[in-house]
Design an enzyme around this catalytic site. Structure first.
Site, PDB file in Angstrom:
ATOM      1  N   GLY A  37       4.010  -9.811 -17.086  1.00 31.47           N
ATOM      2  CA  GLY A  37       3.661  -9.262 -15.776  1.00 31.47           C
ATOM      3  C   GLY A  37       2.627  -8.147 -15.893  1.00 31.47           C
ATOM      4  N   GLY A  88       1.591  -6.241 -13.359  1.00 31.69           N
ATOM      5  CA  GLY A  88       1.656  -5.342 -12.201  1.00 31.69           C
ATOM      6  C   GLY A  88       1.644  -3.900 -12.690  1.00 31.69           C
ATOM      7  N   ASP A 122      10.188  -3.145 -10.622  1.00 26.81           N
ATOM      8  CA  ASP A 122      11.057  -3.660  -9.553  1.00 26.81           C
ATOM      9  C   ASP A 122      12.202  -4.516 -10.087  1.00 26.81           C
ATOM     10  OD1 ASP A 122       9.442  -2.462  -7.727  1.00 26.81           O
ATOM     11  OD2 ASP A 122       8.822  -4.309  -6.691  1.00 26.81           O
ATOM     12  N   ALA A 145       5.792   1.958  -6.832  1.00 27.00           N
ATOM     13  CA  ALA A 145       4.758   1.881  -7.868  1.00 27.00           C
ATOM     14  C   ALA A 145       4.896   2.998  -8.917  1.00 27.00           C
ATOM     15  CB  ALA A 145       3.382   1.898  -7.209  1.00 27.00           C
ATOM     16  N   GLU A 196       3.510  -0.081   8.130  1.00 27.02           N
ATOM     17  CA  GLU A 196       2.058  -0.200   7.971  1.00 27.02           C
ATOM     18  C   GLU A 196       1.528  -1.438   8.685  1.00 27.02           C
ATOM     19  OE1 GLU A 196       2.070   1.956   3.571  1.00 27.02           O
ATOM     20  OE2 GLU A 196       1.924  -0.200   3.696  1.00 27.02           O
TER      21      GLU A 196
HETATM   22  C1  LIG Z   1       3.131  -4.926   0.613  1.00 23.50           C
HETATM   23  C2  LIG Z   1       3.669  -3.891  -0.331  1.00 23.50           C
HETATM   24  C3  LIG Z   1       3.430  -2.545  -0.100  1.00 23.50           C
HETATM   25  C4  LIG Z   1       3.906  -1.579  -0.986  1.00 23.50           C
HETATM   26  N1  LIG Z   1       3.624  -0.272  -0.736  1.00 23.50           N
HETATM   27  C5  LIG Z   1       4.010   0.665  -1.643  1.00 23.50           C
HETATM   28  C6  LIG Z   1       3.642   2.016  -1.459  1.00 23.50           C
HETATM   29  O1  LIG Z   1       2.993   2.375  -0.469  1.00 23.50           O
HETATM   30  N2  LIG Z   1       4.025   2.916  -2.402  1.00 23.50           N
HETATM   31  C7  LIG Z   1       4.740   2.538  -3.512  1.00 23.50           C
HETATM   32  O2  LIG Z   1       5.025   3.375  -4.369  1.00 23.50           O
HETATM   33  N3  LIG Z   1       5.114   1.259  -3.692  1.00 23.50           N
HETATM   34  C8  LIG Z   1       4.767   0.311  -2.793  1.00 23.50           C
HETATM   35  N4  LIG Z   1       5.129  -1.001  -2.983  1.00 23.50           N
HETATM   36  C9  LIG Z   1       6.011  -1.330  -4.115  1.00 23.50           C
HETATM   37  C10 LIG Z   1       5.233  -1.450  -5.416  1.00 23.50           C
HETATM   38  O3  LIG Z   1       4.066  -2.204  -5.225  1.00 23.50           O
HETATM   39  C11 LIG Z   1       6.149  -2.089  -6.453  1.00 23.50           C
HETATM   40  O4  LIG Z   1       7.252  -1.244  -6.637  1.00 23.50           O
HETATM   41  C12 LIG Z   1       5.419  -2.298  -7.764  1.00 23.50           C
HETATM   42  O5  LIG Z   1       4.369  -3.209  -7.599  1.00 23.50           O
HETATM   43  C13 LIG Z   1       6.380  -2.821  -8.824  1.00 23.50           C
HETATM   44  O6  LIG Z   1       5.669  -3.002  -9.999  1.00 23.50           O
HETATM   45  P1  LIG Z   1       6.110  -4.126 -11.034  1.00 23.50           P
HETATM   46  O7  LIG Z   1       5.165  -4.005 -12.186  1.00 23.50           O
HETATM   47  O8  LIG Z   1       7.561  -4.058 -11.282  1.00 23.50           O
HETATM   48  O9  LIG Z   1       5.881  -5.503 -10.274  1.00 23.50           O
HETATM   49  P2  LIG Z   1       4.547  -6.108  -9.657  1.00 23.50           P
HETATM   50  O10 LIG Z   1       3.539  -5.066  -9.401  1.00 23.50           O
HETATM   51  O11 LIG Z   1       5.009  -6.968  -8.535  1.00 23.50           O
HETATM   52  O12 LIG Z   1       3.984  -7.030 -10.826  1.00 23.50           O
HETATM   53  C14 LIG Z   1       4.650  -8.198 -11.256  1.00 23.50           C
HETATM   54  C15 LIG Z   1       3.636  -9.065 -11.984  1.00 23.50           C
HETATM   55  O13 LIG Z   1       4.316 -10.155 -12.580  1.00 23.50           O
HETATM   56  C16 LIG Z   1       3.601 -11.351 -12.368  1.00 23.50           C
HETATM   57  N5  LIG Z   1       4.565 -12.443 -12.385  1.00 23.50           N
HETATM   58  C17 LIG Z   1       5.657 -12.573 -11.595  1.00 23.50           C
HETATM   59  N6  LIG Z   1       6.345 -13.682 -11.945  1.00 23.50           N
HETATM   60  C18 LIG Z   1       5.671 -14.248 -12.954  1.00 23.50           C
HETATM   61  C19 LIG Z   1       5.901 -15.399 -13.763  1.00 23.50           C
HETATM   62  N7  LIG Z   1       6.956 -16.209 -13.589  1.00 23.50           N
HETATM   63  N8  LIG Z   1       5.004 -15.697 -14.741  1.00 23.50           N
HETATM   64  C20 LIG Z   1       3.935 -14.898 -14.947  1.00 23.50           C
HETATM   65  N9  LIG Z   1       3.677 -13.787 -14.233  1.00 23.50           N
HETATM   66  C21 LIG Z   1       4.534 -13.465 -13.247  1.00 23.50           C
HETATM   67  C22 LIG Z   1       2.944 -11.157 -11.012  1.00 23.50           C
HETATM   68  O14 LIG Z   1       1.792 -11.984 -10.895  1.00 23.50           O
HETATM   69  C23 LIG Z   1       2.599  -9.672 -11.045  1.00 23.50           C
HETATM   70  O15 LIG Z   1       1.308  -9.451 -11.556  1.00 23.50           O
HETATM   71  C24 LIG Z   1       4.666  -1.978  -2.107  1.00 23.50           C
HETATM   72  C25 LIG Z   1       4.930  -3.332  -2.336  1.00 23.50           C
HETATM   73  C26 LIG Z   1       4.430  -4.287  -1.461  1.00 23.50           C
HETATM   74  C27 LIG Z   1       4.706  -5.749  -1.717  1.00 23.50           C
END
Ligand SMILES: Cc1cc2nc3c(=O)[nH]c(=O)nc-3n(C[C@H](O)[C@H](O)[C@H](O)COP(=O)(O)OP(=O)(O)OC[C@H]3O[C@@H](n4cnc5c(N)ncnc54)[C@H](O)[C@@H]3O)c2cc1C
Length: 427
Positions: free
Chosen positions: A3, A5, A307, A322, A165
């Protein structure tokens, strides 16, 4: 690292000087800045502005390679990751940062009519739906037909930051962006509902900021329905169960149907089921419980961050934000470096630097280091932080230009329809 993200990206960056070979696997070729995704869904920004290619981000990091692939399964006993296509990949350490998807609380059939917002594809689909609705309404009115009120009715489900938003941005599109753009309909007739099951919006915020957010939304003309449950969704509308007394039946909960073509789901999160392969019992949202160093029980070489993980601090699970994901990604990388150095792993502790949510132009709420503020100052702070945290200079510059333009003109630059949109307008 699974991932790319917020969590995965910061884990890989932090491993820059650690003597390991890093493989980052993501099913997309970009890092997506999800906090600004709603602006793509509401035509304020283009996909390019909120996403950055992973290969470009790591072009100077020689120990990091990127593989675009879909992860299908995990085999912790064999230390292998299974991909949809190709041989399994072996690892010494695994950092799982696969994020979450929206959850429909057992009603997966609602997804068709009520798309959620998590990926660029989701945002573009919602943007098209919104713009097509106005086109269809204008087309009907121009032909002298009655305009289906569902076309100009938008229901956003979920009163967290994304729902707030989205509702604010749709109200702004209708009242400002599209003003004088149509000849036969008046976009100001648009109705925007924000539906939230709890009695308040923005659960992480203090009461006065929640109230301020509600007032700011209502100032934009959004009909905020608190304490209201969505009980059914189909292609032609939503059914709500609200707190008022039903005059007809005397019931304490009132049912109401809102005819709409546009339901947007911003209500819940769920972690991908492939994490079951880790063999750990997950919580209700599917999050994997982790230990103080963010590794899972029985497998100190496997970390779950962002997450997808459930980490309790001061007796409460950390929210899916984030900054939490970024700090956890970095921490897992530090643990890998400590293992190599023969040092002890430190326990993770989240440093909360504040929370903000925006509602519209010059409308926002912010809670930073105990300071609470709203309106223009909060909106400026929100804009500054989001621009600073965007990845890539080009993205920062282009987002700033778009926002300055939007601020002074009310116009949104990303309103083009293409592909199959014409068919959807004519159908
Ligand atoms: C619309 C929206 C608005 C938000 N606004 C805010 C905000 O204002 N402030 C804030 O702090 N947080 C906000 N968040 C929350 C924040 O974006 C998340 O908490 C954060 O992105 C989590 O990071 P992560 O790395 O755990 O997951 P993510 O950023 O979701 O990254 C997961 C990654 O894994 C990849 N992936 C998933 N499954 C697979 C698979 N099977 N195979 C290969 N790759 C895969 C995806 O492509 C992605 O790139 C928001 C979220 C959303 C959806």
């Amino acid at each position: 690292v699974l991932g790319g993200g917020f969590a995965g990206l910061h884990a890989v960056k932090r491993l820059r000087r650690t003597p390991v070979e890093v493989l980052l696997i993501d099913r997309t070729n970009h890092h997506l800045f999800q906090p600004l995704l709603y602006q793509v869904a509401t035509a304020g920004l283009s996909p390019n502005d909120v996403a950055h290619p992973l290969r470009a981000i790591f072009k100077h990091q020689r120990n990091a390679a990127v593989l675009m692939a879909q992860v299908r399964g995990l085999r912790p006993a064999e230390r292998q990751v299974v991909l949809r296509r190709g041989d399994p990949i072996e690892y010494d350490w695994l950092i799982v940062a696969l994020g979450s998807r929206h959850s429909y609380f057992g009603h997966s059939e609602w997804e068709r009519a009520a798309p959620g917002l998590k990926t660029l594809d989701d945002a573009l689909a919602i943007r098209e739906k919104i713009l097509v609705s106005f086109e269809r309404a204008e087309r009907a009115a121009a032909r002298g037909q009655a305009v289906d009120p569902g076309l100009l009715t938008f229901v956003v489900v979920g009163g967290g930051p994304t729902g707030v938003e989205m509702a604010g941005a749709i109200a702004e599109i209708a009242r400002q962006t599209l003003r004088r753009n149509f000849r036969f309909i008046d976009p100001k007739d648009t109705r925007v509902f924000l539906v939230e099951a709890q009695e308040f919006l923005l659960p992480p915020f203090p009461v006065e900021l929640r109230e301020s957010a509600r007032r700011q939304l209502e100032g934009l003309g959004v009909d905020v329905r608190l304490g209201t449950m969505v009980v059914a969704i189909d292609e032609s509308g939503v059914e709500l169960e609200g707190p008022d007394v039903d005059a007809a039946t005397g019931d304490a909960r009132r049912r109401e149907r809102i005819a709409t073509d546009n339901v947007i789901w911003a209500a819940g999160n769920e972690v991908p089921s492939l994490l079951d392969d880790l063999g750990i019992e997950r919580d209700r949202q599917g999050r994997v419980p982790v230990g103080p160093d963010l590794s899972i029980a029985g497998h100190p070489e496997v970390f779950v961050v962002g997450d997808a993980c459930r980490f309790e601090q001061d007796g409460r699970p950390l929210p899916g934000l984030a900054p939490v994901a970024m700090q956890q990604g970095k921490h897992a990388a530090r643990c890998v470096a400590a293992d190599l150095d023969g040092g002890a792993r430190r326990p993770f502790r989240y440093a909360d630097r504040g929370t903000m949510a925006t509602i519209g132009k010059a409308r926002a709420v912010a809670w930073i280091r105990g300071l609470r503020f709203s309106g223009l100052p909060a909106w400026l702070a929100w804009s500054l932080v989001h621009v600073l945290f965007l990845i890539g200079f080009r993205n920062r510059l282009s987002v700033m230009i778009e926002w300055i333009y939007l601020f002074f003109t009310g116009q949104r630059g990303a309103r083009l329809l293409y592909g199959q949109s014409l068919r959807r307008i004519e159908d």
